[in-house]
Design a protein around this motif. Structure first.
Motif, PDB file in Angstrom:
ATOM      1  N   ILE A   1       2.644 -19.965  51.998  1.00 26.47           N
ATOM      2  CA  ILE A   1       3.454 -21.402  52.358  1.00 26.47           C
ATOM      3  C   ILE A   1       2.328 -22.105  53.550  1.00 26.47           C
ATOM      4  CG2 ILE A   1       5.240 -22.217  53.897  1.00 26.47           C
ATOM      5  CD1 ILE A   1       7.062 -19.933  52.755  1.00 26.47           C
ATOM      6  N   ASN A   2       2.325 -23.041  53.222  1.00 24.82           N
ATOM      7  CA  ASN A   2       1.270 -23.828  54.251  1.00 24.82           C
ATOM      8  C   ASN A   2       1.703 -23.854  55.805  1.00 24.82           C
ATOM      9  OD1 ASN A   2       0.116 -26.712  55.740  1.00 24.82           O
ATOM     10  ND2 ASN A   2      -1.335 -25.943  53.820  1.00 24.82           N
TER      11      ASN A   2
ATOM     12  N   TYR B   1       0.908 -14.973  59.886  1.00 23.29           N
ATOM     13  CA  TYR B   1       0.748 -13.567  58.975  1.00 23.29           C
ATOM     14  C   TYR B   1       1.843 -13.802  58.050  1.00 23.29           C
ATOM     15  CZ  TYR B   1       1.973  -9.081  57.197  1.00 23.29           C
ATOM     16  OH  TYR B   1       2.067  -7.847  56.413  1.00 23.29           O
ATOM     17  N   TYR B   2       3.151 -14.235  58.553  1.00 27.40           N
ATOM     18  CA  TYR B   2       4.231 -14.273  57.559  1.00 27.40           C
ATOM     19  C   TYR B   2       4.117 -15.271  56.603  1.00 27.40           C
ATOM     20  CZ  TYR B   2       9.407 -14.704  56.536  1.00 27.40           C
ATOM     21  OH  TYR B   2      10.631 -14.724  55.971  1.00 27.40           O
ATOM     22  N   PHE B   3       4.081 -16.535  57.038  1.00 26.12           N
ATOM     23  CA  PHE B   3       3.744 -17.489  56.068  1.00 26.12           C
ATOM     24  C   PHE B   3       2.666 -17.612  54.904  1.00 26.12           C
ATOM     25  CE2 PHE B   3       6.743 -19.346  59.126  1.00 26.12           C
ATOM     26  CZ  PHE B   3       7.890 -19.648  58.433  1.00 26.12           C
TER      27      PHE B   3
ATOM     28  N   SER C   1       2.006 -22.624  45.458  1.00 22.15           N
ATOM     29  CA  SER C   1       2.897 -23.018  46.369  1.00 22.15           C
ATOM     30  C   SER C   1       3.529 -24.200  46.161  1.00 22.15           C
ATOM     31  CB  SER C   1       2.206 -23.193  47.864  1.00 22.15           C
ATOM     32  OG  SER C   1       2.928 -23.809  48.756  1.00 22.15           O
ATOM     33  N   HIS C   2       4.701 -24.783  46.477  1.00 21.35           N
ATOM     34  CA  HIS C   2       5.119 -25.960  46.085  1.00 21.35           C
ATOM     35  C   HIS C   2       4.915 -27.059  47.287  1.00 21.35           C
ATOM     36  CE1 HIS C   2       9.051 -24.407  47.765  1.00 21.35           C
ATOM     37  NE2 HIS C   2       8.896 -25.535  48.355  1.00 21.35           N
ATOM     38  N   ASP C   3       4.203 -26.500  48.285  1.00 20.87           N
ATOM     39  CA  ASP C   3       3.590 -27.448  49.491  1.00 20.87           C
ATOM     40  C   ASP C   3       2.770 -28.464  48.889  1.00 20.87           C
ATOM     41  OD1 ASP C   3       4.966 -26.293  51.601  1.00 20.87           O
ATOM     42  OD2 ASP C   3       3.528 -24.446  51.468  1.00 20.87           O
ATOM     43  N   ASP C   4       2.193 -28.447  47.839  1.00 17.43           N
ATOM     44  CA  ASP C   4       1.328 -29.507  47.078  1.00 17.43           C
ATOM     45  C   ASP C   4       1.530 -29.713  45.767  1.00 17.43           C
ATOM     46  OD1 ASP C   4      -0.930 -29.724  49.446  1.00 17.43           O
ATOM     47  OD2 ASP C   4      -0.783 -27.551  49.086  1.00 17.43           O
TER      48      ASP C   4
ATOM     49  N   LYS D   1      15.168 -29.192  52.891  1.00 12.14           N
ATOM     50  CA  LYS D   1      14.554 -30.386  52.513  1.00 12.14           C
ATOM     51  C   LYS D   1      13.102 -30.064  51.845  1.00 12.14           C
ATOM     52  CE  LYS D   1      17.118 -33.532  55.479  1.00 12.14           C
ATOM     53  NZ  LYS D   1      16.902 -34.756  56.346  1.00 12.14           N
ATOM     54  N   MET D   2      12.325 -29.178  52.245  1.00 13.33           N
ATOM     55  CA  MET D   2      10.948 -28.943  51.533  1.00 13.33           C
ATOM     56  C   MET D   2      11.437 -28.123  50.387  1.00 13.33           C
ATOM     57  SD  MET D   2       9.509 -28.287  55.476  1.00 13.33           S
ATOM     58  CE  MET D   2       7.918 -27.462  54.825  1.00 13.33           C
ATOM     59  N   GLY D   3      12.363 -27.603  49.913  1.00 11.91           N
ATOM     60  CA  GLY D   3      12.757 -26.940  48.763  1.00 11.91           C
ATOM     61  C   GLY D   3      12.709 -25.286  49.029  1.00 11.91           C
ATOM     62  N   TYR D   4      12.634 -24.814  50.286  1.00 13.09           N
ATOM     63  CA  TYR D   4      12.572 -23.506  50.518  1.00 13.09           C
ATOM     64  C   TYR D   4      14.095 -22.919  50.532  1.00 13.09           C
ATOM     65  CZ  TYR D   4       7.562 -23.491  50.743  1.00 13.09           C
ATOM     66  OH  TYR D   4       6.230 -23.727  50.232  1.00 13.09           O
ATOM     67  N   GLU D   5      14.109 -21.642  50.264  1.00  9.45           N
ATOM     68  CA  GLU D   5      15.322 -20.690  50.456  1.00  9.45           C
ATOM     69  C   GLU D   5      15.462 -20.554  52.017  1.00  9.45           C
ATOM     70  OE1 GLU D   5      14.882 -17.503  47.870  1.00  9.45           O
ATOM     71  OE2 GLU D   5      14.942 -18.853  45.955  1.00  9.45           O
ATOM     72  N   ASP D   6      16.874 -20.533  52.316  1.00 12.01           N
ATOM     73  CA  ASP D   6      17.283 -20.238  53.693  1.00 12.01           C
ATOM     74  C   ASP D   6      16.747 -18.944  54.178  1.00 12.01           C
ATOM     75  OD1 ASP D   6      18.656 -22.570  53.365  1.00 12.01           O
ATOM     76  OD2 ASP D   6      20.667 -21.832  53.756  1.00 12.01           O
TER      77      ASP D   6
END
Length: 489
Positions: free
Chosen positions: A114-115, A107-109, A422-425, A42-47
């Protein structure tokens, strides 16, 4: 008849013994993974992004939980250190697992821009469900129980719990159950109450988890007989107190101020992405004239009503024409539409009041700016060039550059990629139902422009984050201090 004939072994396959504990813990982990993945989509991120994280996180958390346990129970292993690796003998501590998973996630995000706080706000409420389920693995193993209690006290519990808590000739506090119930209550309060009525900023759900779980674990740990100790101090209670303090200070906004220049607390300016028709440019007259021209040629005598004409604002040309014509004619109809549209473009298209001033302000303040439209890119470029807006736009995404038009969020996501942000914002500004739906389909901060009062009710029904009646109102919105994503998903 016993509910669990063998409380420790779930299944035996030859020499392989599959423990109930492993089945329950893995079931809890995969359920949490599934719930988080739904939210992540729902946040637009790929699985793939969350799948890869989960595959790394699960063994990392187990290793962290084991290391934490061994550190405080080293006397068990000092004479035979190889037993540190005998994980099947038991000995995992949840606090070590959480710390290891958080360090990996940081580290990963961060590496993927990604926020981290936004991700933790997804994961931690669901972690309470995993912990609530996981405690039943302790039940099956007859571990993590409390001090001795009377048979009368245990008579208030179901028989299968009473029987399982009869250990070494005595009944014991079912502390696994206390914590399991406390975690479920915490999930309900955080996810359904605090998330809706109390949440103000990113990280709040995470901090609420730390405070709540710290409180629950502190009191439950006081009943337990198998606590990890540091001198005379129960380690879990000490960590719980730290969790409560960190959580409450986080909710109060202390960490936001102290670490405002560091990931993941550092604020980013949102990308401001616009629809074109009906948002930046007043193209209604041109669109209506172009459709009337096509209908007069291919459906002579058919008079389009104003309601029908307005229904063409937002959807693709193909979708609009297929309501009235055979789909096989789509390409021919679109070609006729575009020929007329190009021929009369400059005489009928004009910018909306405040468009230039708003874009100029955003550009001067260094906001990333893009257009994501269901029109082809060539037409978008012509429109903004004719109206003197092209110099303010960093990226243009037209329907010819993507596979799925709005209400799919693909065009907005593609714009973010080309903006290298990022598309978090993201603030997405549009005038149609499909615009608001596209923003919501990636949890972007949606702003509906209500230039057409007749369409206002339809737009409001989609529950945009904000509404404006003049483009200059957007300047005041971007100055506000809050999160640039839709927190209602």
């Amino acid at each position: 008849m016993s509910l669990f004939p063998d409380t420790k072994t779930f299944m035996t396959i030859g020499p392989l013994h599959i423990a109930w504990y492993a089945v329950i813990i893995l079931s809890a982990a995969f359920l949490t993974y599934y719930l988080c993945l739904r939210k992540f989509r729902k946040m637009g991120y790929e699985d793939e992004i969350f799948e890869n994280f989960f595959l790394m996180m699960l063994p990392t958390a187990i290793i962290g939980a084991r290391i934490w346990y061994v550190i405080f129970e080293w006397r068990q292993y000092v004479d035979n250190p190889i037993r540190v690796f005998y994980i099947w003998e038991g000995g995992l501590a949840i606090h070590g697992g959480i710390i290891a998973a958080v360090l990996l996630g940081w580290y990963y995000f961060r590496k993927r821009c990604i926020n981290g706080l936004r991700i933790m706000d997804v994961v931690f409420p669901y972690l309470l469900i995993a912990q609530a389920i996981g405690r039943w693995g302790n039940f099956m193993n007859q571990e993590a129980y409390g001090g001795a209690v009377s048979a009368q006290f245990m008579s208030h519990f179901p028989a299968f719990i009473k029987d399982q808590m009869f250990i070494m000739g005595e009944y014991h506090h079912p502390t696994f159950l206390y914590e399991s119930i406390g975690n479920i209550v915490g999930f309900i309060l955080i996810y359904f109450v605090y998330r809706k009525y109390g949440r103000r900023k990113r990280g709040d759900l995470t901090f609420a988890y730390l405070a709540w779980y710290g409180l629950v674990r502190f009191f439950v740990e006081g009943f337990r007989t198998d606590s990890l100790m540091m001198g005379n101090i129960r380690v879990a209670q000490l960590v719980s107190i730290l969790g409560i303090i960190i959580g409450l200070l986080g909710i109060a906004g202390v960490w936001d101020k102290l670490f405002q220049n560091f990931y993941p607390f550092k604020k980013q300016k949102p990308a401001v992405i616009f629809d074109l028709d009906g948002t930046l440019l007043d193209t209604e007259a041109l669109i209506f004239a172009s459709f009337r021209h096509v209908f007069s040629k291919y459906k002579p005598g058919y008079e389009l009503s104003l309601k029908e004409l307005k229904s063409f604002l937002g959807p693709t040309l193909k979708a609009s024409f297929e309501k009235y014509f055979d789909p096989s004619m789509s390409e021919e109809l679109i070609q006729a539409y575009r020929e007329y549209n190009v021929a009369h473009h400059d005489e009928l298209v004009k910018p909306f009041p405040g468009a230039k001033e708003t874009l100029q302000y955003l550009k001067e303040q260094e906001y990333p700016i893009a257009i994501a439209s269901n029109k082809i890119k060539e037409t978008v470029v012509r429109g903004i060039t004719h109206c003197g807006l092209a110099e303010y736009i960093d990226v243009i995404i037209g329907c010819d550059q993507i596979c799925d038009p709005k209400p799919s969020p693909q065009c907005i996501l593609e714009a973010c990629k080309e903006l290298y942000c990022s598309h978090d914002d993201v603030i997405y500004v549009g005038d149609s139902i499909t615009d608001i739906q596209a923003a919501k389909n990636m949890a972007a901060y949606s702003v509906a422009v209500l230039f057409d009062e007749e369409n206002a009710d339809n737009l409001l029904a989609e529950k945009p984050c904000r509404t404006i009646h003049h483009l200059k109102e957007l300047i005041d919105i971007v100055k506000e201090d809050h999160e640039w994503s839709d927190a209602t998903i």
